[in-house]
Write a protein that holds these residues in place. Structure first.
Motif, PDB file in Angstrom:
ATOM      1  N   ASP A 106     -79.389  61.303 -20.170  1.00  0.00           N
ATOM      2  CA  ASP A 106     -79.684  60.870 -18.800  1.00  0.00           C
ATOM      3  C   ASP A 106     -78.555  60.013 -18.229  1.00  0.00           C
ATOM      4  OD1 ASP A 106     -80.203  58.681 -20.428  1.00  0.00           O
ATOM      5  OD2 ASP A 106     -82.132  58.206 -19.524  1.00  0.00           O
ATOM      6  N   GLN A 107     -77.882  59.249 -19.080  1.00  0.00           N
ATOM      7  CA  GLN A 107     -76.725  58.482 -18.625  1.00  0.00           C
ATOM      8  C   GLN A 107     -75.551  59.410 -18.302  1.00  0.00           C
ATOM      9  OE1 GLN A 107     -76.795  56.080 -22.285  1.00  0.00           O
ATOM     10  NE2 GLN A 107     -76.846  54.268 -20.973  1.00  0.00           N
ATOM     11  N   ALA A 108     -75.359  60.435 -19.141  1.00  0.00           N
ATOM     12  CA  ALA A 108     -74.302  61.402 -18.882  1.00  0.00           C
ATOM     13  C   ALA A 108     -74.561  62.140 -17.567  1.00  0.00           C
ATOM     14  CB  ALA A 108     -74.204  62.388 -20.048  1.00  0.00           C
ATOM     15  N   GLN A 109     -75.803  62.504 -17.321  1.00  0.00           N
ATOM     16  CA  GLN A 109     -76.152  63.178 -16.074  1.00  0.00           C
ATOM     17  C   GLN A 109     -75.874  62.284 -14.872  1.00  0.00           C
ATOM     18  OE1 GLN A 109     -80.233  63.995 -17.089  1.00  0.00           O
ATOM     19  NE2 GLN A 109     -79.797  66.126 -17.632  1.00  0.00           N
ATOM     20  N   ALA A 110     -76.160  60.987 -14.998  1.00  0.00           N
ATOM     21  CA  ALA A 110     -75.904  60.060 -13.898  1.00  0.00           C
ATOM     22  C   ALA A 110     -74.415  59.972 -13.588  1.00  0.00           C
ATOM     23  CB  ALA A 110     -76.459  58.675 -14.238  1.00  0.00           C
ATOM     24  N   ARG A 111     -73.571  59.995 -14.611  1.00  0.00           N
ATOM     25  CA  ARG A 111     -72.128  59.958 -14.402  1.00  0.00           C
ATOM     26  C   ARG A 111     -71.652  61.217 -13.682  1.00  0.00           C
ATOM     27  NH1 ARG A 111     -70.081  57.882 -20.403  1.00  0.00           N
ATOM     28  NH2 ARG A 111     -70.997  55.780 -20.277  1.00  0.00           N
ATOM     29  N   ILE A 112     -72.206  62.360 -14.084  1.00  0.00           N
ATOM     30  CA  ILE A 112     -71.833  63.614 -13.428  1.00  0.00           C
ATOM     31  C   ILE A 112     -72.275  63.598 -11.969  1.00  0.00           C
ATOM     32  CG2 ILE A 112     -72.228  66.100 -13.399  1.00  0.00           C
ATOM     33  CD1 ILE A 112     -72.539  65.919 -16.482  1.00  0.00           C
ATOM     34  N   ALA A 113     -73.508  63.173 -11.731  1.00  0.00           N
ATOM     35  CA  ALA A 113     -74.030  63.149 -10.360  1.00  0.00           C
ATOM     36  C   ALA A 113     -73.183  62.248  -9.463  1.00  0.00           C
ATOM     37  CB  ALA A 113     -75.483  62.685 -10.374  1.00  0.00           C
ATOM     38  N   ALA A 114     -72.730  61.122 -10.001  1.00  0.00           N
ATOM     39  CA  ALA A 114     -71.918  60.194  -9.214  1.00  0.00           C
ATOM     40  C   ALA A 114     -70.568  60.799  -8.844  1.00  0.00           C
ATOM     41  CB  ALA A 114     -71.713  58.897  -9.993  1.00  0.00           C
TER      42      ALA A 114
END
Length: 367
Positions: free
Chosen positions: A167-175
């Motif tokens: 979920d942290q990796a996904q947040a970085r991608i989304a940003a």
């Protein structure tokens, strides 16, 4: 029953997988991988004689060197993995969950959470030998089955001492998705999981190419779909298939298949001088990057391999005494021992930069 395990390739860096297990006069080869780097020398198969080959999943660094082996050698794979074998190659079925006898050796399989039809392999030798292949505990699409106890574990450690949760990796991608974005993805790996994520977060703003679409259709049509895919994800994939209307290269967010190291739609999009989509590469890349990669393109991981804490969790569940970390360079042996809580079996150490480019190291151990 005792055994000798020889890792022909797969230790000391992100090298292809090839592991030889010899017991009671039987020689089993676990995986037959080809390099992910075109310039990296390979020769692990030269002069090799084996009685059977067992393939964990269909990614090139695990199956890509099958054509180098004698086609008369019996080969075992799941039905999904077998679709990526060389045309006409005979194969025998591995179960997604369950056991099969291979020349007197019990080989038990369970799903590994990494690729469609991908399995770990547990050999009933001594106190048990577990070879994980690539695995993940975090997939919302693909299940992971806990293996039985094994005193020796040969485990995917591709991410090294990495701790970031999905979920942290996904947040970085989304940003990082501040404008038109292209995601090159393996169709049997991250493609469908990322499609579900994009549909949930950005419905109507994304599109996937024909190869990803075909992978979606094949997954849903598979007779074992209900076993291959988590139930909640299976229903979501069905809705996705109903709504997707074909590839739209003008969409803001694009998924394009990268099955064998950047080809097809991905190559065309990257090479287009008018390309407006910034590429975000979420998997393994050659250190020099692929042809067509620009300075504004990014590398941001989407977790499909285990974190360090996932390795410890698995080692505790299977009650392992010894572990061989695969597909990574171990630069701080003491820190790894402390983190995993078991005895590590490691090859001769080399600096991390050299480990990425030199010929694969080898390692032998008795079980």
């Amino acid at each position: 029953m005792s055994a000798r395990v020889e890792i022909l390739s797969g230790v000391g860096g992100k090298h292809p997988a090839a592991i030889l297990v010899e017991t009671a006069g039987v020689r089993l080869l676990l995986d037959a991988g080809a390099s992910l780097c075109a310039e990296r020398p390979e020769s692990w198969w030269c002069g090799l004689e084996v009685d059977a080959v067992v393939i964990s999943h269909d990614h090139v660094d695990h199956i890509g060197a099958v054509a180098r082996l004698d086609p008369q050698i019996p080969l075992y794979a799941t039905a999904q993995t077998a679709r990526s074998l060389p045309p006409g190659r005979d194969w025998r079925a591995l179960p997604l969950r369950g056991a099969v006898d291979i020349l007197g050796v019990e080989v038990r399989c369970g799903q590994a959470g990494h690729a469609l039809g991908g399995v770990w392999l547990h050999l009933g030798i001594g106190g048990g030998i577990l070879y994980s292949g690539d695995f993940s505990l975090e997939s919302a699409l693909l299940p992971f089955d806990v293996p039985p106890p094994a005193t020796v574990a040969l485990l995917d450690a591709s991410y090294g001492a990495y701790h970031c949760a999905l979920d942290q990796a996904q947040a970085r991608i989304a940003a990082a998705m501040t404008g038109p974005t292209l995601f090159p993805v393996p169709p049997s790996g991250r493609a469908l999981e990322m499609a579900l994520w994009l549909q949930r977060r950005w419905p109507g703003e994304w599109s996937m190419d024909d190869t990803c679409q075909a992978a979606l259709e094949a997954a849903l049509a598979d007779p074992q779909a209900g076993e291959l895919i988590r139930p909640s994800a299976l229903a979501a994939l069905g809705r996705l298939l109903e709504r997707h209307q074909g590839f739209d290269p003008g969409a803001r967010l694009l998924l394009a298949a990268d099955p064998d190291g950047l080809g097809g739609t991905v190559a065309r999009l990257l090479a287009d001088p008018r390309r407006r989509h910034r590429a975000i590469f979420t998997g393994h890349l050659d250190p020099q990057g692929p042809p067509g990669m620009r300075t504004q393109d990014l590398r941001l991981r989407w977790n499909v391999h285990p974190r360090l804490e996932d390795l410890r969790w698995l080692l505790e569940r299977i009650e392992a005494a010894r572990c061989v970390p695969l597909f990574t360079a171990i630069e701080d042996e003491y820190a790894w021992r402390a983190a995993l809580g078991v005895s590590l079996v490691l090859p001769a150490q080399v600096p991390g930069e050299r480990a990425a480019t030199q010929a694969p190291a080898r390692l032998s151990l008795a079980v």
